[in-house]
Design an enzyme around this catalytic site. Structure first.
Site, PDB file in Angstrom:
ATOM      1  N   GLY A  17       0.817  -1.310  -0.143  1.00  0.00           N
ATOM      2  CA  GLY A  17       0.011  -0.020  -0.055  1.00  0.00           C
ATOM      3  C   GLY A  17       0.752   1.423  -0.085  1.00  0.00           C
ATOM      4  N   ARG A  64     -15.311 -17.975  -8.404  1.00  0.00           N
ATOM      5  CA  ARG A  64     -15.136 -16.565  -9.133  1.00  0.00           C
ATOM      6  C   ARG A  64     -16.417 -15.685  -9.094  1.00  0.00           C
ATOM      7  NH1 ARG A  64     -10.151 -15.168  -7.632  1.00  0.00           N
ATOM      8  NH2 ARG A  64      -9.748 -13.018  -8.971  1.00  0.00           N
ATOM      9  N   HIS A  78       0.410   1.146 -13.385  1.00  0.00           N
ATOM     10  CA  HIS A  78       1.258   0.010 -13.773  1.00  0.00           C
ATOM     11  C   HIS A  78       2.560   0.207 -13.672  1.00  0.00           C
ATOM     12  CE1 HIS A  78       2.145  -3.798 -15.580  1.00  0.00           C
ATOM     13  NE2 HIS A  78       2.544  -3.200 -16.651  1.00  0.00           N
ATOM     14  N   ASP A  81      -4.371  -4.033 -19.155  1.00  0.00           N
ATOM     15  CA  ASP A  81      -3.448  -2.749 -19.380  1.00  0.00           C
ATOM     16  C   ASP A  81      -3.586  -2.227 -20.555  1.00  0.00           C
ATOM     17  OD1 ASP A  81      -2.120  -3.286 -16.512  1.00  0.00           O
ATOM     18  OD2 ASP A  81      -0.692  -4.626 -17.467  1.00  0.00           O
ATOM     19  N   GLN A  93      10.060   7.710  -8.056  1.00  0.00           N
ATOM     20  CA  GLN A  93      10.207   8.639  -8.961  1.00  0.00           C
ATOM     21  C   GLN A  93       9.118   8.679 -10.134  1.00  0.00           C
ATOM     22  OE1 GLN A  93      14.053   8.636 -10.947  1.00  0.00           O
ATOM     23  NE2 GLN A  93      15.359   8.332  -9.108  1.00  0.00           N
ATOM     24  N   GLU A 121       5.493   6.419  -9.799  1.00  0.00           N
ATOM     25  CA  GLU A 121       4.278   5.993  -9.369  1.00  0.00           C
ATOM     26  C   GLU A 121       3.758   6.880  -8.294  1.00  0.00           C
ATOM     27  OE1 GLU A 121       3.838   1.787  -8.351  1.00  0.00           O
ATOM     28  OE2 GLU A 121       5.425   1.316  -9.491  1.00  0.00           O
TER      29      GLU A 121
HETATM   30  C1  GAR Z   1       3.094  -1.075  -7.472  1.00  0.00           C
HETATM   31  O1  GAR Z   1       4.408  -1.207  -7.983  1.00  0.00           O
HETATM   32  C2  GAR Z   1       2.157  -1.390  -8.662  1.00  0.00           C
HETATM   33  O2  GAR Z   1       2.693  -0.293  -9.779  1.00  0.00           O
HETATM   34  C3  GAR Z   1       2.120  -2.478  -9.060  1.00  0.00           C
HETATM   35  O3  GAR Z   1       2.025  -3.248  -7.635  1.00  0.00           O
HETATM   36  C4  GAR Z   1       2.786  -2.448  -6.787  1.00  0.00           C
HETATM   37  C5  GAR Z   1       1.978  -1.993  -5.511  1.00  0.00           C
HETATM   38  O4  GAR Z   1       2.830  -1.618  -4.394  1.00  0.00           O
HETATM   39  N1  GAR Z   1       0.882  -3.045  -9.864  1.00  0.00           N
HETATM   40  C6  GAR Z   1       0.772  -3.862 -10.864  1.00  0.00           C
HETATM   41  O5  GAR Z   1       1.836  -4.366 -11.045  1.00  0.00           O
HETATM   42  C7  GAR Z   1      -0.405  -3.947 -11.246  1.00  0.00           C
HETATM   43  N2  GAR Z   1      -0.217  -4.758 -12.792  1.00  0.00           N
HETATM   44  P1  GAR Z   1       2.148  -0.885  -3.070  1.00  0.00           P
HETATM   45  O6  GAR Z   1       1.130  -1.933  -2.582  1.00  0.00           O
HETATM   46  O7  GAR Z   1       3.180  -0.549  -2.208  1.00  0.00           O
HETATM   47  O8  GAR Z   1       1.369   0.543  -3.714  1.00  0.00           O
END
Ligand code: GAR
Length: 208
Positions: free
Chosen positions: A12, A66, A110, A151, A179, A181
């Site tokens: 998170g 599901r 992503h 995606d 840098q 996300e």
């Molecule tokens: C992040 O790097 C996000 O971009 C990736 O999961 C991670 C979650 O980290 N998402 C994907 O790969 C979706 N395809 P977080 O729980 O620390 O935010």
């Protein structure tokens, strides 16, 4: 006020970036109305509780198949009555009925520059492993709307990040988070909250 629901599966840190940006008013006109995880032990749930944000778990393990899980997930999402759903490391396939109902109101972060290193099987650390294996020199992150594909939805924001000598997947993952996300996900929410994002013919334009 834009009512944002955040969906998470793991640590998170992106959720934390959203919370911090709302608190520091880098994101305006926005209220985080809830957090949903598919994973009961996700640290993201603790982060939400720590900040007084309603949080819950809807796990596929609790349902017989599901279809039932998908129904329960959509019911729970509807309960929060969100204007926008932010997938912040939510590693579950979104039910088609939810995509239809919330068309252009679900965004995803992503950890690559789409269309590189995306689609089925590319998530989390696997994305960075693949980028290093290919030897690319620039990576990054993308925020996009969610459509029926993996995606494939309209791209809202992207930010590039340099690969450095000696990078491991873990080191690269962290740099892409810091840098890219944690900057573009809050920024996309702020743009949407302030009415600056339009989708026409599957492409996004951002008003100045
Ligand atoms: C992040 O790097 C996000 O971009 C990736 O999961 C991670 C979650 O980290 N998402 C994907 O790969 C979706 N395809 P977080 O729980 O620390 O935010």
């Amino acid at each position: 006020m834009l009512r944002v629901l955040v969906m998470v599966s793991g640590g998170g840190t992106n959720l934390q970036a959203i919370i911090d940006a709302v608190n520091s008013r880098q994101i305006t006109n926005t209220e985080i109305v809830g957090v949903i995880s598919n994973n009961r032990s996700a640290y993201a749930l603790e982060r939400a509780e720590h900040h007084g944000i309603p949080a819950c778990c809807v796990s596929p393990k609790d349902y017989e198949n599901r279809e039932v899980f998908n129904e329960k997930l959509l019911e729970k999402v509807d309960e929060y009555d969100p204007d926008l759903i932010a997938l912040a490391g939510f590693l579950v396939v979104i039910p088609p009925a939810m995509i239809e109902k919330y068309r252009n109101r679900i965004i995803n972060i992503h950890p690559s520059l789409i269309p590189s290193f995306c689609g089925t099987g590319y998530y989390g650390l696997k994305v960075h492993e693949a980028a290093l294996a290919r030897g690319v020199k620039v990576v990054g992150a993308t925020v996009h709307f969610v459509d029926e594909g993996t995606d494939t939805g309209p791209i809202i924001l992207q930010k590039a990040v340099a690969v450095e000598d000696g990078d491991t997947p873990e080191v690269l993952q962290r740099r892409v988070m810091e840098q890219a996300e944690w900057i573009i996900l809050p920024k996309a929410i702020d743009l949407i909250a302030n009415g600056k994002v339009n989708v026409t013919d599957g492409k996004v334009s951002v008003a100045k």
